[in-house]
Design a protein around this motif. Structure first.
Motif, short mmCIF file in Angstrom:
data_model
loop_
_atom_site.label_atom_id
_atom_site.label_comp_id
_atom_site.label_asym_id
_atom_site.label_seq_id
_atom_site.Cartn_x
_atom_site.Cartn_y
_atom_site.Cartn_z
N VAL A 33 7.50 -3.61 -4.09
CA VAL A 33 7.08 -2.73 -2.69
C VAL A 33 6.49 -1.55 -3.14
O VAL A 33 5.61 -1.31 -2.31
N LYS A 34 7.08 -0.99 -4.10
CA LYS A 34 6.51 0.43 -4.56
C LYS A 34 5.05 0.19 -4.85
O LYS A 34 4.12 1.08 -4.63
N LYS A 35 4.57 -0.72 -5.67
CA LYS A 35 3.26 -1.00 -6.00
C LYS A 35 2.35 -1.31 -4.99
O LYS A 35 1.34 -0.79 -4.74
N ILE A 36 2.82 -2.01 -3.69
CA ILE A 36 2.05 -2.31 -2.87
C ILE A 36 1.74 -0.95 -1.91
O ILE A 36 0.60 -0.70 -1.52
N ALA A 37 2.99 -0.24 -1.72
CA ALA A 37 2.76 1.04 -1.21
C ALA A 37 1.84 2.05 -1.54
O ALA A 37 1.14 2.54 -1.18
#
Length: 190
Positions: free
Chosen positions: A105-109
């Protein structure tokens, strides 16, 4: 079917929250079994990633001048803030809900936020701004700050205030925007 699942997950995750919505709820909303849902998305994590990737939309190419494109960002935000279903940035929401330790999730954000900053940077470079990296970061902060302010205040006018601040930043960088700021206040004669 995969698109129906994704559309439903998108709507429910965004409006109610990722943690608040289970795959049971999504399947029931569509009228399918959990097994059918899992045939298309092997886990809730896979569905969350697909939801965020679906929201990851690049700005449209435009023939408008770069400064106009930059400032139009804030007009777009004001329209979005006025919508009844506005609940903030889905990427920030996902990181807040899932926690920074959720690497996917953090990578996509991060990728989404960086793509927006780079979009500003590229437009600023076209304008010949001396420090496009720094100014792009400042503009991105204005975007995120206005989103946070609208969520707290429920006042779409914060986007206009952010646009005024962006106009000042652009003017200070030597960019002519064609947008006039508020008239200067006159001092009273004594």
């Amino acid at each position: 079917m995969k698109e129906r699942i994704l559309e439903t997950a998108d709507r429910l995750f965004y409006l109610r929250g990722i943690r608040a919505v289970g795959v049971d709820t999504i399947a029931a909303e569509i009228g399918i079994s959990k097994r059918t849902l899992y045939n298309h998305f092997p886990s809730k994590d896979a569905l969350i990633s697909a939801y965020l990737e679906r929201r990851f939309v690049q700005p449209r190419a435009s023939d408008k001048p770069p400064a106009e494109q930059i400032l139009a960002t804030f007009d777009s935000l004001e329209r979005r803030f006025s919508a009844k279903d506005f609940r903030g940035c889905p990427f920030v929401n996902a990181v807040a809900e899932m926690g920074a330790e959720d690497r996917t999730v953090k990578k996509i954000a991060i990728a989404f936020k960086e793509s927006r900053r780079l979009w500003f940077r590229d437009l600023l470079a076209q304008l010949g701004v001396a420090e496009p990296e720094a100014l792009a970061t400042q503009l991105a902060l204005l975007v995120d700050g206005s989103i946070a302010q609208d969520l707290v205040r429920d006042d779409p006018a914060v986007a206009r205030a952010a646009k005024e601040a962006a106009t000042v930043l652009l003017a200070n960088a030597g960019v002519k925007t064609g947008v006039s700021g508020p008239a200067p206040k006159r001092q009273r004669a004594k």
